[in-house]
Design an enzyme around this catalytic site. Structure first.
Site, PDB file in Angstrom:
ATOM      1  N   GLU A 124      -6.100 -12.304   8.084  1.00 27.37           N
ATOM      2  CA  GLU A 124      -5.769 -12.377   6.658  1.00 27.37           C
ATOM      3  C   GLU A 124      -4.647 -13.366   6.380  1.00 27.37           C
ATOM      4  OE1 GLU A 124      -7.054  -8.092   4.934  1.00 27.37           O
ATOM      5  OE2 GLU A 124      -5.052  -8.143   5.796  1.00 27.37           O
ATOM      6  N   ASP A 152     -12.075  -0.880   6.998  1.00 33.41           N
ATOM      7  CA  ASP A 152     -10.671  -0.763   6.586  1.00 33.41           C
ATOM      8  C   ASP A 152     -10.349   0.559   5.913  1.00 33.41           C
ATOM      9  OD1 ASP A 152      -8.068  -1.442   6.209  1.00 33.41           O
ATOM     10  OD2 ASP A 152      -8.424  -2.919   4.630  1.00 33.41           O
ATOM     11  N   ARG A 209     -18.356  -8.555   8.844  1.00 32.24           N
ATOM     12  CA  ARG A 209     -16.941  -8.321   9.144  1.00 32.24           C
ATOM     13  C   ARG A 209     -16.753  -7.152  10.112  1.00 32.24           C
ATOM     14  NH1 ARG A 209     -12.489  -6.818   4.475  1.00 32.24           N
ATOM     15  NH2 ARG A 209     -11.193  -5.447   5.749  1.00 32.24           N
ATOM     16  N   GLU A 229      -5.012   3.347  15.156  1.00 33.12           N
ATOM     17  CA  GLU A 229      -4.255   3.154  13.913  1.00 33.12           C
ATOM     18  C   GLU A 229      -4.938   3.906  12.783  1.00 33.12           C
ATOM     19  OE1 GLU A 229      -2.797  -0.860  12.907  1.00 33.12           O
ATOM     20  OE2 GLU A 229      -3.434  -0.524  10.843  1.00 33.12           O
ATOM     21  N   ARG A 280      -2.397  -5.921  17.056  1.00 29.05           N
ATOM     22  CA  ARG A 280      -3.428  -5.329  16.202  1.00 29.05           C
ATOM     23  C   ARG A 280      -4.783  -6.020  16.338  1.00 29.05           C
ATOM     24  NH1 ARG A 280      -2.749  -5.206  10.618  1.00 29.05           N
ATOM     25  NH2 ARG A 280      -3.250  -3.055  10.187  1.00 29.05           N
ATOM     26  N   GLU A 315      -4.583   4.196   0.635  1.00 28.53           N
ATOM     27  CA  GLU A 315      -4.969   2.939  -0.001  1.00 28.53           C
ATOM     28  C   GLU A 315      -6.332   3.026  -0.684  1.00 28.53           C
ATOM     29  OE1 GLU A 315      -4.962  -0.374   2.685  1.00 28.53           O
ATOM     30  OE2 GLU A 315      -5.919  -1.733   1.253  1.00 28.53           O
ATOM     31  N   ARG A 374       0.829  -1.213   0.000  1.00 28.18           N
ATOM     32  CA  ARG A 374       0.000   0.000   0.000  1.00 28.18           C
ATOM     33  C   ARG A 374       0.861   1.260   0.000  1.00 28.18           C
ATOM     34  NH1 ARG A 374      -3.818  -2.953  -2.037  1.00 28.18           N
ATOM     35  NH2 ARG A 374      -4.618  -4.528  -0.638  1.00 28.18           N
ATOM     36  N   LYS A 405      -7.835  -0.008  14.240  1.00 23.04           N
ATOM     37  CA  LYS A 405      -8.030   0.932  13.128  1.00 23.04           C
ATOM     38  C   LYS A 405      -9.168   1.897  13.455  1.00 23.04           C
ATOM     39  CE  LYS A 405      -6.279  -1.961   9.378  1.00 23.04           C
ATOM     40  NZ  LYS A 405      -6.487  -2.521   8.019  1.00 23.04           N
ATOM     41  N   ASN A 420       2.487  -7.499   7.724  1.00 22.83           N
ATOM     42  CA  ASN A 420       2.606  -8.837   7.130  1.00 22.83           C
ATOM     43  C   ASN A 420       4.095  -9.130   7.115  1.00 22.83           C
ATOM     44  OD1 ASN A 420      -0.170  -9.208   6.599  1.00 22.83           O
ATOM     45  ND2 ASN A 420       0.012  -7.960   4.745  1.00 22.83           N
TER      46      ASN A 420
END
Lengths: 714, 714
Positions: free
Chosen positions: A301, A375, A346, A397, A334, A403, A178, A370, A220
């Site tokens: 994820e 998202d 979700r 966050e 997180r 993004e 991103r 977040k 990640n």
């Protein structure tokens, strides 16, 4: 020709030359000549007659910064007036005559005080640590950059949040997940030997806005970063950052004990696993004594985590917390999690997974949440976890990289978005329990507080690609320091520092910045629509996408448009995500009529002819919002076109070109989304909204191969 | 304080500030203040009193460049002396009084003439095209940058090679194969709308050294570049480059007709395939009328090509040549081929595949041949194809990016390497048939001539990463223009332009640059050793590697070290690759005693105790060469350490840090290679060569994860 004019011209000539294609590198530390002689006169002597007490590397950094400012402001050759003086020193090291006049008791470790004494002839910057002096120095220079009156300067300022960190989603191969400003600024291959000037300038820029931590690697994460080969490189960066008060953090891959070949389990309750992480932490701290700790994305994820071993988030986080606790490290765990199997909305899953563990996390764990439950959309209601975990430090966050907001080609002033979230009332502890108060700990007296921003920084010559992307980084830092600053003040401050103090520039451009956030909402996702971007890269519209492996990856999951209407029913008749909010919100938002229209389709599925507050149908309102977004970008272009005289040529032209992209894409969004939704509404476009230039198939066929920010392994 | 000094100081202050961490961006167009007042005086009026005839975009570029130079040299405020004047114009547009004095008949299209007339008061830059004027202007400014006497300037210069192109191995995702200066400067995502200043500055820098073409994409190519979506982007770049005389080329993926979904064959003799390529070419030329043509890597390292259809290189190349011929386009067909099955010496395969087709290629095809028969090693004998195809235009392919020469962290002045190859005698047309004469067509009167350099350019703020990497780009351009320039002159020129005219700087640094190439040969691959780098990324030593899928990928294939000796027997008793060279070479090199020692192990397998010219054993010589390489880097460090006063702080420190890496790695090469070879030689290290610090297993275990320049899909 007089001397002054001669010099100015010469300087100007040189400036034009030397900044060819390099505009913006200096960020907000581009100390420009003070062109107002009265202002200049009132500043000169303070910078030409300075006393900085001490000799540490931080003190050296302060001295160097003052030199740079002096040179940039063009004070270097002015004779100092012996009466005026700037003194910078830690309070208990000030000369005794001064010590008594400067009280720094309430400033904590990082706060600073700028005091004018001696009939305006002496300015003292003080605090309880050298880092406080650095912040004070930057605060002082910021006043000068804005040409503010400093004749009776008295400022007391301290950060309201402790951990103010950037998150770099940077991979070891220098791709940036991103990332839209080129590639990672961390040149791992040449570290630790090659220390690029950029590293220091990164630290300076961050310190200047109060950021005190940086997570170098992608959430990640790659376990290799924990090996000695890389720790040596991380150490080199930490050494550059240390004088600027910036702690280094890393992401910890939960399965690292297995991946690095040492163990066959990563079970957080396994003694060998605990020992393994303790050893890793000890190894890191032996090299980097002020290492900040780990940021962890687990069980989300596809990332590994404690669930594989039937353990909980608490088990995972606390195990890591123990490994770093003796070194004063922290774990940022997180909350961006959603299950691969859970069919539930979700938006609800993080809350459901975390709330039961309130109060169970170790003292040095923060849960990083977040701003919204989906998202990083152009607009989301605040995440229901804020306010719902009174006994757990929650870290905010934000995403600075765009993004879902047009990458680095759309001008969107994000502090306005951040402010909206921070100002929302959670009602968790009665009225006025704003998100800001949850974050800064005042709502429930939390001891550990933090805020993170996913960086928009890369190898672009101006760091952020879009010249205005710098304002988002700047604004994040300023809000991290003080989440109550008005985003308008931030906009003004940045515009003055970056471009010009002229009111004819600052006023309209402030309006432009402030409006830019609503603009992107209008042309992308008005009225509570969300996550209808194209797949994978998230660039451009993709409301039609319905063929991805998991339902919640598909835009159709989020807008649920059909002949009967549009929107996600999150009331009791739907997913009831609303029940995760405090009562005053849950009640108010349960009825579409009392739901703020900006969140309407986030919480309600409504018929196309539903009547909105303005008396027009939902369909008409959707269409008019898209159209308004386009018109707002046109207005941005018009405003910008009049600003040429205030802006350097390079940034003027670059921004003009980017606004042209933004306008083209605002139209693309409008036309693609309206073409798509019109199939279901079967209603005419209202007056003022032009027919799309192409048919829906055309918009569906648009591809953006190699759009940036995608991990090549996806 | 006098005015001049005041200004100088102010300028200096500003310079120090404004160039923070941006040093090197300007490349060789960083017009620095002329600090010698006599020199300055003799220059000023010519730049302050200029007449440039015409008004096209190229003329505008000339004017702009003169302005930049004037500002950088600090002439802007000097009063012009009315007697002196610079006139720039195409010969047939000069005022009639001048026209008769300036004869440009022999200059061709690109050559220029700088003539001083009117008792030294008028300088005229002329030629037969506007591009010639641009080259002349850069040539003129280059004189000034070196503080040369221009009082009686008379220069006539024209390029000896027609197609002088950079090859960018840049992928559409912005990774760069074998790129060590960050990522691709082509920001495809934001093209065509966003025209970065870098694009123009790239064109300026190239035009200044005479480069007139650029292949934008990787030879391992992606068919997508041929689609309208990308052609629009390529067009935007071509428009930026056009005023600077730079043509754009692309790489053509041979299987594109299939991959883009239009055909089920790519057979070059198939009518539909021919038509398909013709259409593609027509589409491209409709957008880019001066498009240069295609570079093709076919039937090599897994790339598609005509072999799949039982067709030849000629079939493939001529089919594409036909597609672009009517537009004056050319095909550059690479000779870097080796078969996946052919067990024969890899060094022989390209020659064997191509020589039979001499004279069969269409008029607008060039065969692009790497300088050596293996692959861009620190040293290789010239490729035997040079001189062996008298009826085919052969294009030289040099590698500027340092794939096998220490990436961007080793200082190696490559023009010295290029010069060595260009100066080699092929004997193809009798004595003095140098490679340069093959390339520039004089050896057999070829009509089409060309030279390519694989670029070392990336997103690094100074374009090349290593500050001295710029010298390689610069030197390639200068040699492409004139392959007979002495590399020492290039070194001096670059050093003066880039850093300082002081003799105490220029002389020792010229020696350093010139010696740097032999240095890297010494510590990596002395005496004809080659391709013993680590696998895949080619960084660091890997002589032990023997487990790769294909024999010729393994270093052991190339050095063939065993108890009996070391080296690749390419004489008649071995692969007989030597037979591909002209008789005088083949005969001389067939005997180790008459083979130049620098090529010894390239052509011979010799026992460890073989006695060399210096009377010492082969083993001793190998060891002493490695040691010498290390000592040479130490000497480079020592020399550089004395140059601080001549160099800006940033580049001084960056180069110092990089030299530290280079020294560390020279030792790594020495110790790893000697540890490895010693197993076979079973001989002691000679006096003066220290014992390796670690054992062989240690060196074998060193890994460089995520070394740059590797395609992520490998």
């Amino acid at each position: 020709m007089n001397l002054k004019k001669f010099i100015s011209l010469a300087l100007l000539g040189l400036l034009i030359f030397n900044t060819q294609a390099q505009e913006g590198y200096e960020l907000w530390l581009d100390y420009k000549e003070i062109q107002d002689p009265t202002v200049e006169k009132s500043y000169t002597s303070f910078l030409n007659n300075t006393e900085v007490i001490g000799n540490s590397s931080t003190i050296q950094s302060i001295k160097k910064e003052l030199q740079l400012a002096r040179a940039g402001f063009d004070f270097e050759d002015s004779e100092p007036n012996n009466e005026s003086k700037l003194i910078i020193g830690v309070q208990n090291k000030l000369p005794s005559t001064l010590k008594n006049q400067i009280n720094t008791k309430n400033l904590g470790e990082e706060g600073y005080k700028i005091t004018t004494i001696n009939n305006g002839n002496t300015i003292v910057i003080s605090g309880n640590s050298e880092i406080a002096l650095l912040y004070g120095t930057y605060g002082f220079l910021r006043e000068m950059q804005q040409w503010n009156d400093i004749s009776a300067l008295n400022i007391e300022d301290k950060p309201k949040i402790q951990k103010r960190v950037l998150n770099h989603w940077d991979n070891l191969d220098r791709t940036v997940e991103r990332g839209y400003a080129g590639f990672s600024i961390w040149d791992w291959h040449l570290l630790p030997e090659l220390i690029k000037p950029e590293y220091k300038d990164y630290a300076r820029a961050n310190a200047a806005i109060g950021i005190n931590g940086t997570v170098l690697t992608n959430v990640n994460s790659n376990a290799l970063i924990l090996t000695p080969h890389y720790i040596e490189k991380v150490k080199a960066l930490a050494e550059v950052f240390r004088p600027y008060g910036i702690q280094v953090y890393l992401t910890a891959r939960f399965s690292a004990p297995i991946e690095l070949g040492d163990l066959d389990t990563a079970d957080p309750l396994d003694e060998n696993v605990k020992k393994w992480w303790k050893n890793i932490a000890d190894e890191i701290y032996a090299e980097i004594p002020d290492f900040g700790g780990f940021l962890v994305k687990a069980d989300s994820e596809g990332q590994p985590g404690p669930f594989q071993y039937d353990r909980t988030h608490v088990d995972g986080a606390n195990m890591l917390a123990e490994a770093v606790a003796s070194h004063n490290g922290i774990i940022m765990w997180r909350a961006f999690v959603y299950s691969e199997e859970d069919p539930d909305d979700r938006a609800k899953q993080a809350y459901d997974q975390f709330i039961p563990y309130d109060g169970k996390f170790a003292d040095n764990v923060m849960v990083q949440v977040k701003n919204g439950a989906i998202d990083f959309q152009p607009r989301e209601p605040f995440h229901p976890m804020f306010g719902a975990m009174p006994n757990t430090p929650l870290m905010m966050e934000f995403q600075i990289t765009q993004e879902y907001l047009g990458f680095s080609s759309h001008l969107v002033f994000l502090p306005k978005l951040f402010e909206e979230v921070l100002d929302e009332d959670t009602y968790s502890n009665g009225e006025n329990s704003t998100v800001a108060k949850i974050i800064d700990g005042t709502n429930s007296n939390k001891k550990l507080t933090g805020i993170a921003g996913v960086a928009n920084i890369g190898t672009e010559k101006n760091w952020t690609g879009h010249p205005f992307g710098q304002a988002d980084w700047y604004g994040f830092g300023r809000l991290a320091w003080d989440p109550y600053i008005d985003s308008k003040d931030i906009a003004q401050e940045w515009l003055k520092i970056n471009f010009s103090n002229e009111e004819d520039f600052v006023k309209p451009m402030t309006d432009l910045l402030i409006e830019s956030r609503e603009t992107v909402v209008n042309y992308m996702t008005p009225l509570g629509l969300h996550h209808i971007m194209a797949t994978s890269h998230h660039y451009g519209p993709g409301p039609w996408v319905d063929d991805l492996g998991r339902p919640e990856w598909n835009p159709v999951y989020y807008h649920k448009a059909d002949k009967n209407g549009i929107g996600f029913d999150r009331t009791a008749s739907g997913s009831n995500a609303l029940a995760q909010y405090a009562k005053p919100i849950a009640e108010k938002y349960s009825n579409p009529k009392t739901t703020p229209e900006k969140y309407l389709l986030w919480f309600h599925h409504l018929p196309w002819d539903y009547e909105m507050k303005n008396g027009k149908s939902l369909w008409n309102n959707i269409a008019l919002h898209y159209q308004k977004g386009v018109e707002q970008v046109e207005q941005m272009q018009k405003t910008w076109a009049t600003m040429e005289q205030y802006v350097n040529e390079e940034e003027f032209e670059k921004t003009s070109m980017l606004l042209a992209i933004q306008l083209e894409e605002a139209k693309w969004w409008r036309d693609a989304c309206l073409s798509y939704f019109q199939q279901f509404s079967e209603m005419e476009l209202p007056t003022g909204v032009p027919e799309p230039e192409h048919d829906l198939e055309y918009y569906k066929s648009i591809e953006r191969p190699y759009a940036p920010g995608i991990n090549p392994s996806w």
